[in-house]
Enzyme design. Structure first.
Site, PDB file in Angstrom:
ATOM      1  N   CYS A  65       0.824  -1.203   0.000  1.00 57.18           N
ATOM      2  CA  CYS A  65       0.000   0.000   0.000  1.00 57.18           C
ATOM      3  C   CYS A  65       0.864   1.261   0.000  1.00 57.18           C
ATOM      4  CB  CYS A  65      -0.928  -0.015   1.213  1.00 57.18           C
ATOM      5  SG  CYS A  65      -1.982   1.440   1.287  1.00 57.18           S
TER       6      CYS A  65
ATOM      7  N   CYS B  91      -0.414   4.214   2.003  1.00 58.76           N
ATOM      8  CA  CYS B  91      -0.292   4.054   3.465  1.00 58.76           C
ATOM      9  C   CYS B  91       1.167   4.205   3.907  1.00 58.76           C
ATOM     10  CB  CYS B  91      -0.755   2.673   3.928  1.00 58.76           C
ATOM     11  SG  CYS B  91      -2.197   2.028   3.115  1.00 58.76           S
ATOM     12  N   ASP B  92       2.090   3.613   3.165  1.00 62.46           N
ATOM     13  CA  ASP B  92       3.466   3.475   3.655  1.00 62.46           C
ATOM     14  C   ASP B  92       4.501   4.284   2.880  1.00 62.46           C
ATOM     15  OD1 ASP B  92       2.494   1.678   5.504  1.00 62.46           O
ATOM     16  OD2 ASP B  92       2.800  -0.049   4.189  1.00 62.46           O
TER      17      ASP B  92
END
Ligand code: NDP
Length: 308
Positions: free
Chosen positions: A135, A138-139
């Protein structure tokens, strides 16, 4: 009976929440077992440009929040717990959740979507969250000023790579064949991006490093040569696996997709399916939503036939 619903929808992505919108508007008492991480794959994405109605695009989580509010506005009850099991022999069906509650449903719609498919190579599993991710939205920020790899050749891989360019110094896409399967527009964006490099005909065969990602072993699929490459992060975007494991008694194909016999119907009368858990072909938010609509309309028809 308080726990008796006309329809229990399992899953809260576009398929599940659209089904809930249609079933509530058909005056059916509706429960959505949303899952503890509700909202499905769009919660892990950024700008969605291909969902109709949003000329400038819409952030994935914003779209899901709006879908949830709309379903709730029309009366859907939503529980943020995980589905555990169901008994399809009893009528009404019994649906159990992981907080040990039991709900009864005249009908069930399975809309549990799909999850990340990992590479399944040595060194991957233990480094998820330590340099291995699926992701980028997200990261990605953890990789500011670093060099990262994206594995895959579909639209997800293109999208992940483009998101990562906001943070990383260099993004390398590693794809097992010599051409991408991604849409032309996404390929074009990737190929024209100055921060993105592409390595075709290659597979990651091992991920290495002291408690984090430091190197990968990469194999040329044409001549089988293996080489090592230093890298800070590996983003895996090689597709998804349908979330169907908990539905024993419901027919699935060899890849785990739930089998559809006729217009969202499964092999069990009264149990329907919608979205990525059965759809290996389109896998779009808009098609998932459409399948959710179809499943709810089939439920309505079924309940009317039962009542007459
Ligand atoms: P896809 O199935 O389209 O692509 C998966 C990619 O991963 C393929 O290139 C495949 O290679 C590769 N792959 C699969 N297994 C492995 C493996 N074990 N090792 C290495 N490589 C592997 O999945 P996506 O998630 O990319 O897309 C799913 C759907 O969602 C598509 O319909 C896509 O169009 C859509 N989508 C649309 C977006 C948008 O429009 N913005 C964004 C994201 C997804 P090979 O090509 O050789 O099979």
């Amino acid at each position: 009976m308080e726990n008796l619903f006309d329809v229990i929808i399992i899953g809260s992505g576009p398929a599940g929440l659209t089904a809930a919108l249609y079933s509530t508007r058909a005056n059916l008492k509706t429960l959505v077992v949303a899952g503890r991480a509700w909202g499905g794959q769009l919660m892990l994405t950024t700008l969605v440009e291909n969902y109709p109605g949003f000329p400038q695009g819409i952030q994935g989580p914003d779209l899901m929040i709006a879908m949830r509010k709309q379903a709730e506005h029309h009366g859907a009850q939503i529980v943020d717990v995980d589905f555990k099991s169901a008994d399809y022999n009893s009528r009404p069906f019994k649906v159990r959740t992981d907080d040990e509650r039991e709900f009864s449903g005249q009908t069930v719609i399975i809309a549990t979507g799909a999850d990340t498919k990992w590479l399944e190579v040595p060194g991957e599993k233990e480094r998820i969250g330590r340099g291995v991710s699926s992701c980028a939205p997200c990261d990605g920020a953890f990789f500011r000023g670093k060099n990262v790899i994206v594995a895959g050749g579909g639209d997800s891989a293109m999208e992940e790579a483009l998101v990562l360019t906001k943070y990383a110094t260099e993004v390398t896409i590693v794809h097992r064949r010599d051409s991408f399967r991604a849409s032309e527009i996404m390929q074009k964006r990737v190929k024209e991006h100055p921060k993105i490099k592409i390595i075709y005909s290659s597979e990651i065969v091992e991920i290495l490093g002291e408690n984090k990602v430091e190197r990968i072993k990469i194999k040329n699929t044409k001549n089988s040569e293996v080489s090592e490459m230093p890298i800070d992060g590996v983003f895996v975007a090689v597709g998804h696996i349908p979330n169907s494991a908990l539905f024993s008694g419901i027919d699935r194909d060899e890849q785990g997709f739930i089998k559809v016999y006729d217009h969202t119907k499964t092999n069990v009368e009264g149990v329907y399916v919608a979205g990525d858990v059965h759809d290996a072909t389109y896998k779009q938010a808009v098609t998932a939503a459409a399948f959710g609509c179809m499943a709810a309309l089939e439920v309505e028809k079924h309940l009317m036939e039962q009542a007459s």
